[in-house]
Structures are given as structure tokens and as C-alpha cells.
Enzyme design. Structure first.
Site: not given
Ligand code: ADP
Ligand code: ADP
Ligand code: MG
Length: 486
Positions: A213, A305
Site C-alpha cells: 500500500e 479485540r
Molecule cells: P499491525 O497490525 O502490526 O498493528 P498496522 O497496519 O496497524 O499493523 O500498522 C502498524 C503501524 O505501522 C502503524 O501504526 C503505522 O505507524 C505504520 N504503518 C502501517 N501502514 C502504513 C502506511 N501505509 N503508511 C505509513 N505508515 C504505516
Molecule cells: P494494540 O493493537 O492493542 O495496541 P499491539 O499491536 O501492541 O496491541 O499488540 C498487543 C499484543 O498482541 C502484543 O503482544 C503483540 O505482539 C500481540 N499481537 C498483536 N497482533 C498479533 C498477531 N496478529 N499475531 C500475534 N501476536 C499479535
């Protein structure tokens, strides 16, 4: 804020009798606390490494999962068997572990245990970032420009990146916790990262699918907390600003965002409710958006969640999100209408990680030689530690969360500083002194920051290390002894 002057106790008979908490650490303790206030019995589960963990001590009952430190927490069938044998009528998955595993929700449904979360089908759809993007696009929610399916080949990735323009983000379709995401600024970056992200995705999530993306440069991470009931009603509890991140992982979260106008707040809240309704969402969830420099919002993902940072939303709205999750899962309709939800002041949450910021945030596990919890006005601590507790090396490094609340932005920062100063955690390194540096940083204090804040300020780790009082006393005694030639 929710206003209530009612002194009546009601409806406790219609919710559950006993809940199995399928998690560990601070979030398991948080859920046990909600159960206790609702008159519901709680059941903990633990592996050998967690025998002395706080959640085991706090729950009404606890059952062993065996010797492997992690496998037991990931064995859905075994956990549901325990729930059934212990006479539980519901199961709360917390966050991490099996919380976004559709099979756990489905096994619960089959076995007559209420899963405190959405249906397996919705978890499956929203856990797949491509499926989620498709569903959101259909619902008219703006998404970042990018893939409309998983990438089939490097050639496809190159062609798509050319079309949407660099920089692009290569992301694991089933990713979470900030892992499996890489920014590519050029075709060369894409060539170098393509196989790497696939391999990371396979290792971390058991699924190799990746997509592309547009990378939003210097975005703000704005997410909306929603609650939806089985009757089809949904409300939002305003937004959180999670822009203070390191390597795509949140460190400090703020509610409401100091960077949104009232109009933007209303817009994004309504958009999140629309998103939830479009997928038939039930229970608590979070819709994550990126806000670009031109103030455009893009849907990023939905977390199906309870979220780590739910505490700040609780602080500004007065709604107990975990208790609402439990009520919703028992079939009760939402307790509040959107018009009854308002917010007051600012709340800030600090993820206290057992890590050494001075050493590239290397995990710092071991024995807590002394722990003192902060208190005073507007301070909430959700911890999984106590004096004498040994933090096992097998799990996430977050060992406590500090949440502070105050009437305005300036005072919430001052309260944060005071509470961070109040806490005492000795024996391990933590992110506490690092957060003090952030509280003193003019850019942060001005309330204008984006997700690049942490990486743009490597000097934040240049703080002086504070020694525990006993070491200072020992050093003084040694100096005196040396002076007198003893
Ligand atoms: P996760 O499932 O690991 O939480 P996210 O898709 O929520 O992954 O992305 C985690 C972080 O990565 C975001 O909070 C942002 O800081 C960065 N990020 C993800 N996608 C983008 C994007 N398209 N452009 C800029 N930053 C991004
Ligand atoms: P939040 O989205 O609540 O801010 P985080 O992205 O920090 O939370 O994730 C919370 C916890 O869950 C962390 O320990 C992270 O490593 C775990 N976690 C989140 N998404 C996944 C996933 N898709 N698979 C495995 N662990 C995950
Ligand atoms: Mg996310």
C-alpha cells in the site's frame, strides 16, 4: 463522561457466572478485576513459567497448561476443555495470543461457551488485511491506495509500486503487533525486502501472504474505539492518538488526540461506526486510521479485540470497556446511546516495557528487587509485577501500563511526569526514564507529532541512569571508607 445517579443494582443475574481468562500478564489481571466488580467468578490458566504470575494469584481459580511456556496459551481446544471442566459459561481472550484467532471463537460457539468478542467469521475477515480493505472499500471507507489482493510475484509488486508511487509499504496480510511491515523507498528497496517480508510473515504469523500500500509519509495514527451489540447497534467512544511509536509499535497513547478538531473527531467517530456496522461487528473493536499531512484519513486495519490502550478511553469517557464487552457477549443491548457518551480532559498511557532504551530497547528480564506503584489523583496502574517477581523471558516485554488523566493537555503531561517519577521498579531496566525525556520534549509538549517522532529523536536515550538508593548508599559508604583509608 457517563453521568449516573442511580443507586440501583440490576441485571447481574443475566450475565455470566464464571469466565475463563485465556491470557496472562496485566490484561488477565484487568479482566479478573472486571469480573470481580460484576460478581462473576474468574478462572486463570498458566504455564509452568507463570506459576507465580499475578493473574494466577488474583483469579478465583487457576489451572495449569503444562510445561511449555507458550504452547498452552495457544492451544484453543485445551483451553476450551478447561473452561468446560471448570464450569465456565464464557471466555475472554484478552489481546495477543488467541484473541484474533477465529477458530477459538468457533470452538467456543460449538461448545456452548460465550466468546467475549466478535464472531469467528468477522475475526477471519478483518484479520486478513486484504479482506478488510475490500470490505471497507465496499462500505465507502477511504483506504490507502494499494493492492486489491495478495501479491502473487515480485514483478506484480514492482508494477503496482510504480503505479501508486514510492514510498510504499510492504505488509504481511495477516500481520499484527507492528511486525511484518517494511517501507520501500525505491524499486531497489522493494527487491531487497520482498522475500524478507514473506519470510517474516511466514515465521511470525504462519502465513506468507503479503500486500502493498502507499506509504503515508509522517502520518498520525488515529484509532477509534467502538462498541457494538448483538442487536446491531454500534457506538464509538472517541479516538486515541497512537503516533508515539517505535518500529511500528506503540509506546505512548493519548485520548482524545490533541491533533484533531471537533469536526475531524466527529467525522472519524462516525466513519468507524459505519465501518463496524458494514461488517456486522459485535463487541468491542478498534478501527485504525492514518491521518496524512493534508488531514486526510485512511483506513489501515481493524483490531477485533480489546486493545492494550483501552484504559485511556475508559479514563476520558468513564465507560468500563471490559465490563461492556462482558455484557454484550451475554446478549444484552448496549447500555449507552451515542448521545450519552462524552469525554472530559486528556488521558495518556505509557507502556512500561522491561527493556533497555539505551541498548536498542533490548529486553531486560529478571527479578524485580523492588516495585512501588504510583498513586495520587488521576493515576491508574495496570501491572503484572510485584516485588520479588521474576519476569520470565518468554513473553512480551510489556510488564505494566501507567495511565494518567487530567483536565487539560498541559496538566496531563505534568501528571505523567509526576507519576513516572513516583514509580519505582528496580532490578530490571525499563522504558520509564525514556518516557520522562519524551514528556520534556518541546515537540511532544506542543502536541504536534507524527509516527516519525521517536526515530527522529535518537537523543531521547541520552538520559542519566538513576541508581537505586541502596546502590547510591553503598557507593557513598565505599567513598567514605576509601577517604579514611579503611
Ligand atoms: P499491525 O497490525 O502490526 O498493528 P498496522 O497496519 O496497524 O499493523 O500498522 C502498524 C503501524 O505501522 C502503524 O501504526 C503505522 O505507524 C505504520 N504503518 C502501517 N501502514 C502504513 C502506511 N501505509 N503508511 C505509513 N505508515 C504505516
Ligand atoms: P494494540 O493493537 O492493542 O495496541 P499491539 O499491536 O501492541 O496491541 O499488540 C498487543 C499484543 O498482541 C502484543 O503482544 C503483540 O505482539 C500481540 N499481537 C498483536 N497482533 C498479533 C498477531 N496478529 N499475531 C500475534 N501476536 C499479535
Ligand atoms: Mg495496528
Amino acid at each position: 463522561m457517563i453521568q449516573s445517579t442511580s443507586l440501583k443494582f440490576k441485571e447481574s443475574s443475566s450475565v455470566f457466572k464464571k469466565i475463563l481468562v485465556a491470557n496472562r500478564g496485566e490484561i488477565a489481571v484487568r479482566i479478573v478485576r472486571a469480573c470481580s466488580e460484576m460478581g462473576i467468578k474468574s478462572v486463570a490458566i498458566y504455564t509452568d513459567a507463570d506459576r507465580r504470575a499475578l493473574h494466577v494469584k488474583k483469579a478465583d481459580e487457576a489451572y495449569s497448561l503444562g510445561s511449555d511456556p507458550v504452547a498452552g496459551y495457544l492451544n484453543a481446544h485445551h483451553i476450551v476443555n478447561i473452561a468446560t471442566a471448570a464450569g465456565c459459561d464464557a471466555l475472554h481472550p484478552g489481546y495477543g495470543f488467541l484473541s484474533e484467532n477465529p477458530e477459538l471463537a468457533e470452538i467456543c460457539a460449538k461448545r456452548g461457551i460465550a466468546f467475549i468478542g466478535p464472531s469467528g467469521a468477522v475475526i477471519r475477515k478483518m484479520g486478513d488485511k486484504i479482506q478488510a480493505r475490500i470490505a471497507m472499500t465496499e462500505a465507502g471507507i477511504p483506504c490507502t491506495p494499494g493492492s486489491d489482493g495478495n501479491l502473487e510475484s515480485l514483478d506484480e509488486a514492482i508494477a503496482l509500486a510504480k503505479k501508486i508511487g514510492y514510498p510504499v509499504m510492504l505488509k504481511a496480510t495477516n500481520g499484527g503487533g507492528g511486525r511484518g511491515i517494511r517501507r520501500c523507498d525505491s524499486e531497489n528497496d522493494l527487491l531487497n525486502n520482498y522475500e524478507r517480508v514473506i519470510s517474516e510473515a511466514s515465521k511470525a504469523f504462519g502465513k506468507p501472504e503479503v500486500f502493498l500500500e502507499k506509504c503515508i509519509v509522517k502520518p498520525r495514527h488515529i484509532e477509534v474505539q467502538i462498541l457494538a451489540d448483538s442487536q446491531g447497534d454500534a457506538i464509538h467512544l472517541f479516538e486515541r492518538d497512537c503516533s508515539i511509536q517505535r518500529r511500528n509499535q506503540k509506546l505512548i497513547e493519548i485520548a482524545p488526540s490533541p491533533q484533531l478538531s471537533t469536526t475531524q473527531r466527529e467525522y472519524i467517530g462516525n466513519l468507524a461506526v459505519k465501518a463496524a456496522k458494514a461488517v456486522g461487528y459485535r463487541n468491542a473493536g478498534t478501527v485504525e486510521f492514518l491521518l496524512d499531512a493534508d488531514n486526510r484519513f485512511y483506513f489501515m486495519e481493524m483490531n477485533t479485540r480489546l486493545q492494550v490502550e483501552h484504559t485511556i478511553t475508559e479514563s476520558i469517557t468513564g465507560v468500563d470497556i471490559v465490563q461492556e464487552q462482558i455484557r454484550i457477549a451475554s446478549g444484552l443491548p448496549l447500555r449507552y446511546k451515542q448521545s450519552e457518551i462524552s469525554y472530559r480532559g486528556f488521558a495518556m498511557e505509557f507502556r512500561i516495557n522491561a527493556e533497555d532504551p539505551k541498548n536498542d530497547f533490548l529486553p531486560s528480564f529478571g527479578k524485580i528487587t523492588r516495585y512501588y506503584s504510583p498513586g495520587g489523583p488521576g493515576v491508574r496502574m495496570d501491572a503484572a509485577i510485584y516485588t520479588g517477581y521474576v519476569i520470565p523471558p518468554y513473553y512480551d516485554s510489556m510488564c505494566a501500563k501507567l495511565t494518567v488523566w487530567a483536565l487539560d493537555w498541559e496538566r496531563v503531561i505534568e501528571r505523567g511526569k509526576r507519576a513516572l517519577n513516583d514509580i519505582e521498579v528496580y532490578g530490571i531496566k525499563t522504558t520509564i526514564p525514556y518516557y520522562q525525556e519524551i514528556m520534556n520534549h518541546p515537540e511532544f509538549r506542543a502536541g504536534t507529532f507524527d509516527t516519525s517522532f521517536v526515530e527522529s529523536h535518537p537523543e531521547l536515550t541520552n538520559y542519566a541512569v538513576e541508581l537505586p538508593p541502596e546502590l547510591i548508599a553503598a557507593a557513598i559508604s565505599a567513598a567514605i571508607a576509601a577517604h579514611h583509608g579503611i
